[in-house]
Design a protein around this motif. Structure first.
Motif, PDB file in Angstrom:
ATOM      1  N   ALA A 100       5.888  10.321   2.310  1.00  0.00           N
ATOM      2  CA  ALA A 100       4.574  10.463   1.683  1.00  0.00           C
ATOM      3  C   ALA A 100       4.401  11.830   1.028  1.00  0.00           C
ATOM      4  O   ALA A 100       3.590  11.990   0.118  1.00  0.00           O
ATOM      5  CB  ALA A 100       3.475  10.241   2.718  1.00  0.00           C
ATOM      6  N   MET A 109       0.834  -1.170   0.000  1.00  0.00           N
ATOM      7  CA  MET A 109       0.000   0.000   0.000  1.00  0.00           C
ATOM      8  C   MET A 109       0.887   1.243   0.000  1.00  0.00           C
ATOM      9  O   MET A 109       1.868   1.320   0.725  1.00  0.00           O
ATOM     10  CB  MET A 109      -0.892   0.024   1.239  1.00  0.00           C
ATOM     11  N   THR A 110       0.527   2.210  -0.822  1.00  0.00           N
ATOM     12  CA  THR A 110       1.245   3.473  -0.884  1.00  0.00           C
ATOM     13  C   THR A 110       0.423   4.544  -0.183  1.00  0.00           C
ATOM     14  O   THR A 110      -0.757   4.714  -0.465  1.00  0.00           O
ATOM     15  CB  THR A 110       1.485   3.899  -2.342  1.00  0.00           C
ATOM     16  N   VAL A 111       1.045   5.263   0.739  1.00  0.00           N
ATOM     17  CA  VAL A 111       0.400   6.372   1.433  1.00  0.00           C
ATOM     18  C   VAL A 111       1.061   7.652   0.955  1.00  0.00           C
ATOM     19  O   VAL A 111       2.287   7.767   0.955  1.00  0.00           O
ATOM     20  CB  VAL A 111       0.545   6.244   2.966  1.00  0.00           C
ATOM     21  N   LEU A 112       0.238   8.614   0.520  1.00  0.00           N
ATOM     22  CA  LEU A 112       0.744   9.902   0.055  1.00  0.00           C
ATOM     23  C   LEU A 112       0.126  11.013   0.891  1.00  0.00           C
ATOM     24  O   LEU A 112      -0.989  10.884   1.381  1.00  0.00           O
ATOM     25  CB  LEU A 112       0.404  10.111  -1.421  1.00  0.00           C
ATOM     26  N   TRP A 166       9.790  11.799  -1.443  1.00  0.00           N
ATOM     27  CA  TRP A 166      10.345  10.775  -2.339  1.00  0.00           C
ATOM     28  C   TRP A 166       9.312   9.719  -2.729  1.00  0.00           C
ATOM     29  O   TRP A 166       9.308   9.274  -3.872  1.00  0.00           O
ATOM     30  CB  TRP A 166      11.613  10.140  -1.756  1.00  0.00           C
ATOM     31  N   THR A 167       8.416   9.326  -1.837  1.00  0.00           N
ATOM     32  CA  THR A 167       7.399   8.333  -2.190  1.00  0.00           C
ATOM     33  C   THR A 167       6.413   8.917  -3.195  1.00  0.00           C
ATOM     34  O   THR A 167       6.019   8.245  -4.160  1.00  0.00           O
ATOM     35  CB  THR A 167       6.650   7.854  -0.932  1.00  0.00           C
ATOM     36  N   ALA A 168       6.040  10.180  -2.995  1.00  0.00           N
ATOM     37  CA  ALA A 168       5.121  10.845  -3.926  1.00  0.00           C
ATOM     38  C   ALA A 168       5.762  10.985  -5.306  1.00  0.00           C
ATOM     39  O   ALA A 168       5.111  10.757  -6.325  1.00  0.00           O
ATOM     40  CB  ALA A 168       4.710  12.208  -3.384  1.00  0.00           C
ATOM     41  N   ALA A 181       8.082   9.091  -6.650  1.00  0.00           N
ATOM     42  CA  ALA A 181       8.128   7.761  -7.271  1.00  0.00           C
ATOM     43  C   ALA A 181       6.742   7.358  -7.777  1.00  0.00           C
ATOM     44  O   ALA A 181       6.612   6.828  -8.883  1.00  0.00           O
ATOM     45  CB  ALA A 181       8.662   6.738  -6.268  1.00  0.00           C
ATOM     46  N   TYR A 182       5.711   7.617  -6.996  1.00  0.00           N
ATOM     47  CA  TYR A 182       4.341   7.284  -7.392  1.00  0.00           C
ATOM     48  C   TYR A 182       3.956   8.000  -8.684  1.00  0.00           C
ATOM     49  O   TYR A 182       3.278   7.445  -9.542  1.00  0.00           O
ATOM     50  CB  TYR A 182       3.381   7.651  -6.263  1.00  0.00           C
ATOM     51  N   HIS A 192       8.280   7.366   6.946  1.00  0.00           N
ATOM     52  CA  HIS A 192       7.278   7.121   5.907  1.00  0.00           C
ATOM     53  C   HIS A 192       6.347   8.318   5.732  1.00  0.00           C
ATOM     54  O   HIS A 192       5.899   8.595   4.617  1.00  0.00           O
ATOM     55  CB  HIS A 192       6.484   5.857   6.217  1.00  0.00           C
TER      56      HIS A 192
END
Length: 85
Positions: free
Chosen positions: A35, A1-4, A38-40, A42-43, A31
């Motif tokens: 969100a 699951m990805t959380v943004l 870097w995660t955003a 990549a998403y 994390h």
């Protein structure tokens, strides 16, 4: 699951509040900060800090993952290689 993290509240630019809300809900600080960064990226299919990638960065005097209040006090904001703050 990805959380943004993100917001459309006013005043704009309060994504740090969303990061802190994620942490308050139990998301680890690493994390929660990811969100909104870097995660955003990549998403969205955008590169991170890699050679040839856009030089987008926010610079803090200390690691904001240790104190999420630091998110409100960046030393510099770099957008596409140019310091904008």
């Amino acid at each position: 699951m990805t959380v943004l993290a993100g917001t459309d509240s006013r005043p704009h630019g309060r994504v740090a509040d969303e990061v802190r809300a994620l942490a308050a809900a139990g998301v680890p600080a690493h994390h929660a900060v990811g969100a909104a960064s870097w995660t955003a990226r990549a998403y969205l299919g955008l590169p991170g800090l890699v050679p040839g990638g856009p030089a987008d960065a926010v610079v803090y005097p200390v690691d904001p993952r240790r104190d999420l209040g630091e998110l409100d006090h960046p030393l510099a904001v770099v957008l596409r290689g140019r310091r904008v703050r």
